[in-house]
Design an enzyme around this catalytic site. Structure first.
Site, PDB file in Angstrom:
ATOM      1  N   LYS A  18       0.828  -1.213   0.000  1.00  0.00           N
ATOM      2  CA  LYS A  18       0.000   0.000   0.000  1.00  0.00           C
ATOM      3  C   LYS A  18       0.864   1.267   0.000  1.00  0.00           C
ATOM      4  CE  LYS A  18      -2.455  -0.730   3.771  1.00  0.00           C
ATOM      5  NZ  LYS A  18      -1.908  -2.029   4.210  1.00  0.00           N
ATOM      6  N   ARG A  94      -9.702   1.513   8.461  1.00  0.00           N
ATOM      7  CA  ARG A  94      -9.290   0.171   8.848  1.00  0.00           C
ATOM      8  C   ARG A  94     -10.362  -0.539   9.642  1.00  0.00           C
ATOM      9  NH1 ARG A  94      -3.325   1.081   8.851  1.00  0.00           N
ATOM     10  NH2 ARG A  94      -2.262  -0.876   9.179  1.00  0.00           N
ATOM     11  N   ARG A 174      -1.070  -7.790  13.951  1.00  0.00           N
ATOM     12  CA  ARG A 174      -1.567  -6.855  12.939  1.00  0.00           C
ATOM     13  C   ARG A 174      -2.327  -7.595  11.849  1.00  0.00           C
ATOM     14  NH1 ARG A 174       3.916  -4.961  11.626  1.00  0.00           N
ATOM     15  NH2 ARG A 174       3.074  -3.680   9.961  1.00  0.00           N
TER      16      ARG A 174
HETATM   17  P1  AMP Z   1       0.744   0.938   8.989  1.00  0.00           P
HETATM   18  O1  AMP Z   1       1.995   1.709   8.766  1.00  0.00           O
HETATM   19  O2  AMP Z   1      -0.384   1.367   8.094  1.00  0.00           O
HETATM   20  O3  AMP Z   1       0.957  -0.550   8.992  1.00  0.00           O
HETATM   21  O4  AMP Z   1       0.257   1.324  10.479  1.00  0.00           O
HETATM   22  C1  AMP Z   1       1.088   1.079  11.593  1.00  0.00           C
HETATM   23  C2  AMP Z   1       0.275   1.057  12.883  1.00  0.00           C
HETATM   24  O5  AMP Z   1      -0.372   2.325  13.049  1.00  0.00           O
HETATM   25  C3  AMP Z   1      -0.872   0.051  12.914  1.00  0.00           C
HETATM   26  O6  AMP Z   1      -0.425  -1.228  13.316  1.00  0.00           O
HETATM   27  C4  AMP Z   1      -1.787   0.682  13.957  1.00  0.00           C
HETATM   28  O7  AMP Z   1      -1.287   0.507  15.269  1.00  0.00           O
HETATM   29  C5  AMP Z   1      -1.676   2.150  13.613  1.00  0.00           C
HETATM   30  N1  AMP Z   1      -2.663   2.585  12.612  1.00  0.00           N
HETATM   31  C6  AMP Z   1      -2.409   3.043  11.351  1.00  0.00           C
HETATM   32  N2  AMP Z   1      -3.551   3.376  10.720  1.00  0.00           N
HETATM   33  C7  AMP Z   1      -4.550   3.127  11.598  1.00  0.00           C
HETATM   34  C8  AMP Z   1      -5.962   3.239  11.538  1.00  0.00           C
HETATM   35  N3  AMP Z   1      -6.597   3.677  10.432  1.00  0.00           N
HETATM   36  N4  AMP Z   1      -6.686   2.888  12.626  1.00  0.00           N
HETATM   37  C9  AMP Z   1      -6.086   2.449  13.748  1.00  0.00           C
HETATM   38  N5  AMP Z   1      -4.752   2.289  13.874  1.00  0.00           N
HETATM   39  C10 AMP Z   1      -3.985   2.626  12.813  1.00  0.00           C
END
Ligand code: AMP
Length: 225
Positions: A18, A94, A174
């Site tokens: 992504k 999410r 995750r």
């Molecule tokens: P990512 O870089 O998108 O994998 O996001 C890293 C971490 O940020 C995730 O594991 C969540 O802890 C938090 N996070 C990112 N986007 C969201 C979201 N839309 N809702 C809740 N937590 C989020």
């Protein structure tokens, strides 16, 4: 030229690509790349109250509460660049609640398209284990494709590191959160006629071309930015 803003959201498991694809799309159409993960990591680094609230969730690999993230996204979407030219959302929504909140934020137009980047679980596990990111700008690298010079980011000169939540245990949490909280959004957006599923297996350029074809099916076309 006056044109309607481009409004794209990306779905897909962690490691589906992504971030990489959102960055390319944002350059291609000259629209804002809005990554909630990057925003959260920046807030944690800066030690803001929002970052302090989010830190433990990120470390554990759990979703931060909807109430925390929705407000921040609403604010970002209200900024002039996102309002005028549009955006590609990476990592948001999410949960079903976030998707509903997003609909209210974007009234009356809503999203133009939601792209689900599909990559099998065994492959995302492989990608996450070798993933490295710039600790400053979030650019993506891997053990197989490192930056040109000694783990120094090609884009901004920041240090390229392994993400703190790319540990085996956090990855497991995750992916479980993705299946239970995020995967239902596929049916949600399908029901609204917004969903495009794109095969995320292959090199980034190939996947980017597939993404552009999917966006074109929803009337999103444009020259390179
Ligand atoms: P990512 O870089 O998108 O994998 O996001 C890293 C971490 O940020 C995730 O594991 C969540 O802890 C938090 N996070 C990112 N986007 C969201 C979201 N839309 N809702 C809740 N937590 C989020």
């Amino acid at each position: 030229m006056v044109s309607t803003p481009i409004r794209i959201a990306l779905l897909g498991r962690q490691g589906a690509g992504k971030g990489t694809q959102a960055m390319r799309i944002s350059h291609h159409f000259a629209i804002a790349h809005i990554s909630t993960g990057d925003m959260l990591r920046a807030a944690v680094r800066a030690g803001t109250p929002f970052g302090e609230k989010a830190k433990a969730y990120l470390q554990r690999g759990e979703l931060v509460p909807d109430a925390v993230i929705v407000g921040v996204v609403a604010e970002r979407l209200g900024e002039p660049d996102a309002k005028r030219r549009g955006f590609v959302l990476d990592g948001f929504p999410r949960t079903l609640h976030q998707a509903e909140a997003l609909e209210s934020i974007l009234l009356p137009e809503g999203l133009g398209v939601v792209v689900n980047l599909e990559v099998p679980e065994w492959l995302v596990l492989e990608r996450l284990a070798s993933r490295r990111v710039c600790s400053v700008c979030g650019a993506n690298y891997s053990v197989a494709m490192p930056p040109h010079v000694d783990w120094t980011c090609d884009v901004c000169g920041g240090e390229v590191v392994q993400r703190a939540d790319d540990t085996e245990e956090a990855i497991r949490r995750r992916l479980a959160a993705y299946e239970s909280a995020t995967a239902p959004l596929i049916a949600f957006y399908e029901g609204r006629g917004l969903l495009e599923t794109v095969d995320g297996v292959g090199d980034p350029e190939e996947v980017h071309e597939r993404m552009l074809e999917a966006l074109a099916r929803h009337g999103i076309v444009g020259e390179a930015g």
